[in-house]
Design an enzyme around this catalytic site. Structure first.
Site, short mmCIF file in Angstrom:
data_model
loop_
_atom_site.label_atom_id
_atom_site.label_comp_id
_atom_site.label_asym_id
_atom_site.label_seq_id
_atom_site.Cartn_x
_atom_site.Cartn_y
_atom_site.Cartn_z
N ASP A 121 38.66 45.12 47.46
CA ASP A 121 38.81 45.30 46.24
C ASP A 121 38.93 43.99 45.37
OD1 ASP A 121 38.87 48.23 45.85
OD2 ASP A 121 41.09 48.06 46.71
N ASP A 139 35.25 52.26 42.33
CA ASP A 139 36.42 52.86 41.74
C ASP A 139 36.07 52.86 40.38
OD1 ASP A 139 37.77 52.66 44.36
OD2 ASP A 139 38.52 50.92 43.88
#
Length: 162
Positions: A121, A139
């Site tokens: 991330d 995401d």
């Protein structure tokens, strides 16, 4: 397979592959340029590399064995199959793209989990004391596609009742 179904399958697949490629490319760039550093793009938008061993918000990060496999590997794999089925079933251009975006995001994070053991991330939103956990292109794709799907479902239901 009839021509319109083939179009839905192609749109779904192209969307999924584009999202997958963008996700892996952006994660590779993040690892290359963000290791041990943070870049502030806007007062609320930061780029910082985080390794997430769990699912959303790090849930299941400490889970091992069968439960980890089911939640982090099997569920996203099933999501890819179900989104493909739904795209073909609905046989509509918009739904094929939306379902492909969900699948591409699921595949992007699944790739990381299978080959790296964690998800990379790097997009972090924070303003003052308000913050959102770091996330990635996969995401974002999943979230935006689900939001769009829900809005379309809502508007279609509303039109049916008129």
């Amino acid at each position: 397979m009839e021509k319109s179904l083939r179009k839905s399958a192609v749109l779904y697949t192209l969307t999924a592959l584009i999202i997958l490629a963008l996700d892996i490319f952006s994660k590779n760039l993040a690892e290359l340029y963000l290791f041990n550093k943070e870049i502030t793009l806007l007062p609320f938008l930061h780029l910082v590399l985080v390794y997430n061993k769990g699912a959303a918000f790090g849930i299941f990060a400490q889970t091992e064995g069968l439960i980890r496999f089911i939640t982090l590997i099997l569920v996203p794999s099933i999501a890819v199959v179900l989104t493909f089925w739904y795209a073909i079933k609905e046989n509509k251009k918009g739904f094929s793209i939306i379902m492909g975006a969900i699948a591409g995001g699921a595949l992007g994070n699944l790739y990381d989990r299978i080959f790296l053991g964690y998800v990379r991330d790097f997009i972090y939103l924070q303003y003052g004391k308000l913050s959102w956990p770091a996330f990635n292109i996969a995401d974002m794709s999943i979230s935006l596609a689900i939001f769009t799907f829900l809005v379309l479902q809502y508007t279609q239901q509303k039109q049916k009742h008129k």
